[in-house]
Design a protein around this motif. Sequence first.
Motif, PDB file in Angstrom:
ATOM      1  N   MET A   1       0.846  -1.175   0.000  1.00 56.19           N
ATOM      2  CA  MET A   1       0.000   0.000   0.000  1.00 56.19           C
ATOM      3  C   MET A   1       0.892   1.239   0.000  1.00 56.19           C
ATOM      4  O   MET A   1       1.964   1.239   0.595  1.00 56.19           O
ATOM      5  CB  MET A   1      -0.914  -0.013   1.205  1.00 56.19           C
ATOM      6  N   ILE A   2       0.404   2.284  -0.627  1.00 56.99           N
ATOM      7  CA  ILE A   2       1.159   3.526  -0.716  1.00 56.99           C
ATOM      8  C   ILE A   2       0.406   4.632  -0.002  1.00 56.99           C
ATOM      9  O   ILE A   2      -0.778   4.833  -0.226  1.00 56.99           O
ATOM     10  CB  ILE A   2       1.384   3.915  -2.194  1.00 56.99           C
ATOM     11  N   ASN A   3       1.108   5.325   0.876  1.00 53.71           N
ATOM     12  CA  ASN A   3       0.544   6.453   1.599  1.00 53.71           C
ATOM     13  C   ASN A   3       1.324   7.687   1.162  1.00 53.71           C
ATOM     14  O   ASN A   3       2.289   8.085   1.806  1.00 53.71           O
ATOM     15  CB  ASN A   3       0.670   6.229   3.107  1.00 53.71           C
ATOM     16  N   ARG A   4       0.913   8.299   0.054  1.00 54.63           N
ATOM     17  CA  ARG A   4       1.653   9.415  -0.508  1.00 54.63           C
ATOM     18  C   ARG A   4       0.692  10.478  -1.015  1.00 54.63           C
ATOM     19  O   ARG A   4      -0.284  10.169  -1.682  1.00 54.63           O
ATOM     20  CB  ARG A   4       2.510   8.900  -1.661  1.00 54.63           C
ATOM     21  N   THR A   5       0.969  11.720  -0.674  1.00 52.50           N
ATOM     22  CA  THR A   5       0.159  12.848  -1.111  1.00 52.50           C
ATOM     23  C   THR A   5       1.087  13.918  -1.655  1.00 52.50           C
ATOM     24  O   THR A   5       2.127  14.196  -1.050  1.00 52.50           O
ATOM     25  CB  THR A   5      -0.629  13.436   0.085  1.00 52.50           C
ATOM     26  N   ILE A   6       0.716  14.538  -2.771  1.00 56.74           N
ATOM     27  CA  ILE A   6       1.486  15.644  -3.319  1.00 56.74           C
ATOM     28  C   ILE A   6       0.623  16.896  -3.235  1.00 56.74           C
ATOM     29  O   ILE A   6      -0.520  16.905  -3.691  1.00 56.74           O
ATOM     30  CB  ILE A   6       1.914  15.374  -4.770  1.00 56.74           C
ATOM     31  N   LEU A   7       1.181  17.941  -2.613  1.00 54.88           N
ATOM     32  CA  LEU A   7       0.454  19.196  -2.435  1.00 54.88           C
ATOM     33  C   LEU A   7       1.211  20.334  -3.101  1.00 54.88           C
ATOM     34  O   LEU A   7       2.437  20.391  -3.031  1.00 54.88           O
ATOM     35  CB  LEU A   7       0.319  19.527  -0.946  1.00 54.88           C
ATOM     36  N   VAL A   8       0.467  21.234  -3.710  1.00 56.68           N
ATOM     37  CA  VAL A   8       1.024  22.488  -4.211  1.00 56.68           C
ATOM     38  C   VAL A   8       0.183  23.585  -3.588  1.00 56.68           C
ATOM     39  O   VAL A   8      -1.030  23.636  -3.783  1.00 56.68           O
ATOM     40  CB  VAL A   8       0.962  22.572  -5.750  1.00 56.68           C
ATOM     41  N   GLY A   9       0.820  24.439  -2.796  1.00 56.23           N
ATOM     42  CA  GLY A   9       0.083  25.491  -2.118  1.00 56.23           C
ATOM     43  C   GLY A   9       1.019  26.506  -1.498  1.00 56.23           C
ATOM     44  O   GLY A   9       2.226  26.479  -1.728  1.00 56.23           O
ATOM     45  N   ARG A  10       0.446  27.385  -0.686  1.00 55.15           N
ATOM     46  CA  ARG A  10       1.220  28.446  -0.033  1.00 55.15           C
ATOM     47  C   ARG A  10       1.096  28.334   1.483  1.00 55.15           C
ATOM     48  O   ARG A  10       0.067  27.928   2.001  1.00 55.15           O
ATOM     49  CB  ARG A  10       0.730  29.813  -0.488  1.00 55.15           C
ATOM     50  N   LEU A  11       2.182  28.718   2.169  1.00 59.80           N
ATOM     51  CA  LEU A  11       2.164  28.740   3.627  1.00 59.80           C
ATOM     52  C   LEU A  11       1.213  29.817   4.115  1.00 59.80           C
ATOM     53  O   LEU A  11       1.236  30.945   3.619  1.00 59.80           O
ATOM     54  CB  LEU A  11       3.554  29.051   4.181  1.00 59.80           C
ATOM     55  N   THR A  12       0.390  29.491   5.105  1.00 59.78           N
ATOM     56  CA  THR A  12      -0.554  30.468   5.653  1.00 59.78           C
ATOM     57  C   THR A  12       0.084  31.336   6.738  1.00 59.78           C
ATOM     58  O   THR A  12      -0.451  32.386   7.076  1.00 59.78           O
ATOM     59  CB  THR A  12      -1.784  29.773   6.250  1.00 59.78           C
ATOM     60  N   ARG A  13       1.203  30.876   7.299  1.00 60.33           N
ATOM     61  CA  ARG A  13       1.947  31.632   8.314  1.00 60.33           C
ATOM     62  C   ARG A  13       3.368  31.081   8.327  1.00 60.33           C
ATOM     63  O   ARG A  13       3.652  30.044   7.738  1.00 60.33           O
ATOM     64  CB  ARG A  13       1.307  31.507   9.693  1.00 60.33           C
ATOM     65  N   ASP A  14       4.274  31.764   9.004  1.00 59.52           N
ATOM     66  CA  ASP A  14       5.639  31.267   9.124  1.00 59.52           C
ATOM     67  C   ASP A  14       5.636  29.928   9.854  1.00 59.52           C
ATOM     68  O   ASP A  14       4.845  29.730  10.791  1.00 59.52           O
ATOM     69  CB  ASP A  14       6.514  32.256   9.897  1.00 59.52           C
ATOM     70  N   PRO A  15       6.525  29.001   9.469  1.00 62.13           N
ATOM     71  CA  PRO A  15       6.601  27.721  10.177  1.00 62.13           C
ATOM     72  C   PRO A  15       6.974  27.924  11.640  1.00 62.13           C
ATOM     73  O   PRO A  15       7.739  28.831  11.982  1.00 62.13           O
ATOM     74  CB  PRO A  15       7.717  26.964   9.450  1.00 62.13           C
ATOM     75  N   GLU A  16       6.432  27.085  12.510  1.00 61.29           N
ATOM     76  CA  GLU A  16       6.753  27.134  13.935  1.00 61.29           C
ATOM     77  C   GLU A  16       7.764  26.035  14.235  1.00 61.29           C
ATOM     78  O   GLU A  16       7.435  24.848  14.190  1.00 61.29           O
ATOM     79  CB  GLU A  16       5.484  26.926  14.756  1.00 61.29           C
ATOM     80  N   LEU A  17       9.000  26.435  14.523  1.00 58.61           N
ATOM     81  CA  LEU A  17      10.070  25.483  14.798  1.00 58.61           C
ATOM     82  C   LEU A  17      10.241  25.326  16.302  1.00 58.61           C
ATOM     83  O   LEU A  17      10.302  26.306  17.036  1.00 58.61           O
ATOM     84  CB  LEU A  17      11.384  25.976  14.180  1.00 58.61           C
ATOM     85  N   ARG A  18      10.322  24.075  16.757  1.00 63.10           N
ATOM     86  CA  ARG A  18      10.597  23.801  18.166  1.00 63.10           C
ATOM     87  C   ARG A  18      11.417  22.519  18.230  1.00 63.10           C
ATOM     88  O   ARG A  18      11.654  21.873  17.215  1.00 63.10           O
ATOM     89  CB  ARG A  18       9.310  23.697  18.981  1.00 63.10           C
ATOM     90  N   TYR A  19      11.841  22.163  19.425  1.00 61.86           N
ATOM     91  CA  TYR A  19      12.678  20.983  19.612  1.00 61.86           C
ATOM     92  C   TYR A  19      12.055  20.077  20.663  1.00 61.86           C
ATOM     93  O   TYR A  19      11.514  20.552  21.666  1.00 61.86           O
ATOM     94  CB  TYR A  19      14.093  21.395  20.036  1.00 61.86           C
ATOM     95  N   THR A  20      12.146  18.759  20.425  1.00 62.90           N
ATOM     96  CA  THR A  20      11.635  17.787  21.389  1.00 62.90           C
ATOM     97  C   THR A  20      12.611  17.695  22.565  1.00 62.90           C
ATOM     98  O   THR A  20      13.728  18.230  22.494  1.00 62.90           O
ATOM     99  CB  THR A  20      11.492  16.392  20.745  1.00 62.90           C
ATOM    100  N   ASN A  21      12.216  17.013  23.620  1.00 55.65           N
ATOM    101  CA  ASN A  21      13.114  16.804  24.771  1.00 55.65           C
ATOM    102  C   ASN A  21      14.376  16.069  24.358  1.00 55.65           C
ATOM    103  O   ASN A  21      15.431  16.259  24.957  1.00 55.65           O
ATOM    104  CB  ASN A  21      12.399  16.039  25.883  1.00 55.65           C
ATOM    105  N   GLY A  22      14.288  15.245  23.342  1.00 50.79           N
ATOM    106  CA  GLY A  22      15.443  14.504  22.828  1.00 50.79           C
ATOM    107  C   GLY A  22      16.313  15.318  21.886  1.00 50.79           C
ATOM    108  O   GLY A  22      17.327  14.830  21.399  1.00 50.79           O
ATOM    109  N   GLY A  23      15.909  16.548  21.585  1.00 46.70           N
ATOM    110  CA  GLY A  23      16.717  17.420  20.737  1.00 46.70           C
ATOM    111  C   GLY A  23      16.367  17.399  19.260  1.00 46.70           C
ATOM    112  O   GLY A  23      17.015  18.064  18.465  1.00 46.70           O
ATOM    113  N   ALA A  24      15.341  16.649  18.866  1.00 48.75           N
ATOM    114  CA  ALA A  24      14.952  16.594  17.459  1.00 48.75           C
ATOM    115  C   ALA A  24      14.147  17.841  17.080  1.00 48.75           C
ATOM    116  O   ALA A  24      13.229  18.233  17.800  1.00 48.75           O
ATOM    117  CB  ALA A  24      14.121  15.342  17.181  1.00 48.75           C
ATOM    118  N   ALA A  25      14.507  18.443  15.959  1.00 49.01           N
ATOM    119  CA  ALA A  25      13.774  19.614  15.469  1.00 49.01           C
ATOM    120  C   ALA A  25      12.468  19.168  14.838  1.00 49.01           C
ATOM    121  O   ALA A  25      12.405  18.140  14.159  1.00 49.01           O
ATOM    122  CB  ALA A  25      14.608  20.368  14.442  1.00 49.01           C
ATOM    123  N   VAL A  26      11.414  19.951  15.059  1.00 51.67           N
ATOM    124  CA  VAL A  26      10.115  19.687  14.444  1.00 51.67           C
ATOM    125  C   VAL A  26       9.484  21.035  14.082  1.00 51.67           C
ATOM    126  O   VAL A  26       9.477  21.956  14.884  1.00 51.67           O
ATOM    127  CB  VAL A  26       9.191  18.845  15.360  1.00 51.67           C
TER     128      VAL A  26
END
Length: 102
Positions: A1-26
């Motif tokens: 099975m394939i779980n894939r979506t292709i989107l073309v669009g515009r950001l509605t606001r600036d991305p919100e960057l934060r870090y998990t307790n383990g240090g991974a960026a999200v």
Amino acid sequence: MINRTILVGRLTRDPELRYTNGGAAVATFTIAVNRQFTNQNGEREADFISCVIWRKAAENFANFTHKGSLLVSMAGFKPGTTKTNKGYVFTLQKLSLKTSHY
């Protein structure tokens, strides 16, 4: 099975960057995707899709995109749920980006 979506669009606001307790960026953000047809009033409507991107790709995405940026993104659909402190359960529908061109 394939779980894939292709989107073309515009950001509605600036991305919100934060870090998990383990240090991974999200980074979380929303993409506005225009529908290909018009409504009864002749106006185009848009769908607003919540998305998430992880690790180094999240840092790059947050550094190089901003509100209004045009995106072409390949993502996988990742449903989930959340529970409020009053006990209500809501279904979350987010796309987990694999690749993005901006």
